[in-house]
Structures are given as structure tokens and as C-alpha cells.
Motif scaffolding. Structure first.
Motif, PDB file in Angstrom:
ATOM      1  N   UNK A  48       0.916   8.578   7.883  1.00  0.00           N
ATOM      2  CA  UNK A  48       0.672   9.244   6.603  1.00  0.00           C
ATOM      3  C   UNK A  48       1.986   9.666   5.927  1.00  0.00           C
ATOM      4  N   UNK A  49       3.056   9.759   6.721  1.00  0.00           N
ATOM      5  CA  UNK A  49       4.342  10.168   6.163  1.00  0.00           C
ATOM      6  C   UNK A  49       5.160   8.998   5.608  1.00  0.00           C
ATOM      7  N   UNK A  50       4.607   7.794   5.692  1.00  0.00           N
ATOM      8  CA  UNK A  50       5.408   6.608   5.349  1.00  0.00           C
ATOM      9  C   UNK A  50       5.966   6.579   3.925  1.00  0.00           C
ATOM     10  N   UNK A  99       1.447   4.249  -3.013  1.00  0.00           N
ATOM     11  CA  UNK A  99       1.416   5.705  -2.819  1.00  0.00           C
ATOM     12  C   UNK A  99       2.725   6.352  -3.268  1.00  0.00           C
ATOM     13  N   UNK A 100       3.829   5.648  -3.042  1.00  0.00           N
ATOM     14  CA  UNK A 100       5.114   6.203  -3.501  1.00  0.00           C
ATOM     15  C   UNK A 100       5.083   6.398  -5.021  1.00  0.00           C
ATOM     16  N   UNK A 101       4.532   5.416  -5.730  1.00  0.00           N
ATOM     17  CA  UNK A 101       4.439   5.529  -7.189  1.00  0.00           C
ATOM     18  C   UNK A 101       3.542   6.687  -7.602  1.00  0.00           C
ATOM     19  N   UNK A 102       2.402   6.821  -6.895  1.00  0.00           N
ATOM     20  CA  UNK A 102       1.468   7.909  -7.234  1.00  0.00           C
ATOM     21  C   UNK A 102       2.082   9.276  -6.970  1.00  0.00           C
ATOM     22  N   UNK A 130       0.826  -1.211   0.000  1.00  0.00           N
ATOM     23  CA  UNK A 130       0.000   0.000   0.000  1.00  0.00           C
ATOM     24  C   UNK A 130       0.855   1.252   0.000  1.00  0.00           C
ATOM     25  N   UNK A 131       1.894   1.247   0.805  1.00  0.00           N
ATOM     26  CA  UNK A 131       2.790   2.421   0.872  1.00  0.00           C
ATOM     27  C   UNK A 131       3.522   2.570  -0.463  1.00  0.00           C
TER      28      UNK A 131
END
Ligand SMILES: C[S@@+](CC[C@H](N)C(=O)[O-])C[C@H]1O[C@@H](n2cnc3c(N)ncnc32)[C@H](O)[C@@H]1O
Length: 205
Positions: A192-194, A147-150, A143-144
Motif C-alpha cells: 500500500x506504500x508503493x 495512484x501517484x497521480x491521484x 496501477x501504482x
């Protein structure tokens, strides 16, 4: 984005990467460095105060003139010579096997082709020399990582090309280094900062 990258990003980097917690990680990363050290992505010299007494000099590669000028006080007060030997870690103008060790911190995320830079480090570090690194990168949780890709596009625009999801141990290994030590984890902080806080600290040889 030229003005932003030239004038704002080096100041943001300075402030964001000099917290007490990151300073502790810098000290751990620099421990056991010795001899002439090549640092790629020297920035404003935030690692200089953490270099052990066995380091005899630093060959710095840094493209940002503002970063370099912001390091002036640290360079002038360092007990060892610091020479700017180049502007691009992907093509380093030093002979093969000409330094004792290499250091890279929070820069493999930003260098456009990090494997080229790592192969240059492999070439320039003498046989038996070590690469010490401290980087953020790809998180192990799907999941993290999604988000990194997005967030990569926005992150790159705001932070001078920085990418969130580089697989640091794979890059280091693919460049011909053997991983000798690796500590990887999220830094403390809100969940949220992950996407920004998965860190890798290691030594390769
Ligand atoms: C986030 S900053 C980290 C600076 C410093 N290493 C530190 O730990 O504070 C990323 C650095 O990589 C540098 N950089 C960007 N492209 C580079 C390249 N091709 N070769 C070497 N350094 C580069 C930037 O100018 C910047 O100083």
C-alpha cells in the motif's frame, strides 16, 4: 499552509528520511563524491555524515531557514566547510563550471520546476564532474502510477509541494546529463506504500 510548510514539514522530513535503510542509500549515493560539492535541497544536512573524505567543501542551496538551522550541529561537527550559497536551486548564484560535483536527494520531487534546477546543476558542475542523486518518483507499474497521480494534490499540500510521479531519469537526461549508473526499485515495505517508495539512485555526468 505557510506555517505547516515552514515549521512542520522540515521536522517530518528529518524524521522520515533518516531511517537506517535510507541512511545506507545516502552512503551509497555519496560514495565517490570528491572536491567541492554543490548540494541542492540541503535540508537539515542529513547527507553530511555520509560524505567521503575526498570532499573538500559543500555549497548548499536551501530555501528553508528551519531546515538550515536544524543542520547547525551537523555543519559544526563536519570536518569540511559548508556554505549556504542560495535559496533556490532553479537559479543558482554560482559561476559556470565552478564546482566538482553535485548532489541532490529527495528534492527533485519538491522543487517546483525540477528541469530548471537540473539545468542549473549542469551549468555549475565542471566538465567531467558528476551529479549523484537519490530520489523517489514515478513507479513503473501502471496501477501504482495512477495512484501517484491521484495522490499528488494531497501529497503536495501535506509535504511542501512534493510530487510523487516525477520521472527522475527522464528529467536528468533531458537536462543534458548522461546517465552513468542507475539503480531503481521499490524500497521494502507494505504494498500500500508503493506510491511513495519507488526510488532512483544514480550517477550522471
Ligand atoms: C524532502 S526534503 C529533502 C531534504 C534533503 N535533501 C534530504 O535528503 O534530507 C526537500 C528539500 O527541498 C528543498 N527545496 C524546496 N524547494 C526548493 C528549491 N526551489 N530549491 C532548492 N531546494 C528546495 C526543501 O526546502 C527541502 O529541504
Amino acid at each position: 499552509m505557510g506555517w505547516w510548510v515552514d515549521h512542520v514539514v522540515p521536522r517530518l522530513t528529518d524524521a522520515g528520511l533518516s531511517t537506517p535503510e535510507i541512511s545506507t542509500l545516502r552512503r551509497e549515493t555519496c560514495a565517490r563524491l570528491a572536491g567541492r560539492v554543490l548540494e541542492v535541497g540541503f535540508g537539515s544536512g542529513l547527507n553530511l555524515p555520509h560524505l567521503p573524505g575526498a570532499v573538500t567543501g559543500v555549497a548548499a542551496v536551501e530555501p528553508s531557514d528551519l531546515g538550515w538551522s536544524r543542520s547547525a550541529h551537523r555543519r559544526e561537527t563536519a570536518p569540511i566547510p559548508v556554505e549556504r550559497v542560495g535559496l533556490d536551486g532553479q537559479s543558482i548564484d554560482l559561476p559556470d563550471s565552478s564546482v566538482d560535483a553535485a548532489l541532490v536527494t529527495f528534492s527533485l520531487c519538491t522543487i517546483p520546476v525540477p528541469d530548471r534546477a537540473l539545468r542549473e546543476l549542469r551549468r555549475v558542475v565542471r566538465p567531467g564532474g558528476r551529479l549523484h542523486f537519490l530520489e523517489h518518483g514515478l513507479a513503473p507499474d501502471a496501477g501504482v502510477a495512477r495512484w501517484q497521480g491521484r495522490l499528488n494534490g494531497l501529497q503536495g499540500r501535506v509535504c511542501g509541494g512534493c510530487q510523487l510521479d516525477r520521472d527522475v531519469p527522464a528529467l536528468v537526461g533531458d537536462a543534458g546529463f548522461e546517465l552513468l549508473e542507475l539503480d531503481q526499485r521499490y524500497l521494502p515495505g507494505p504494498r500500500v506504500g508503493r506510491p511513495w517508495t519507488y526510488g532512483y539512485r544514480g550517477v550522471a555526468g
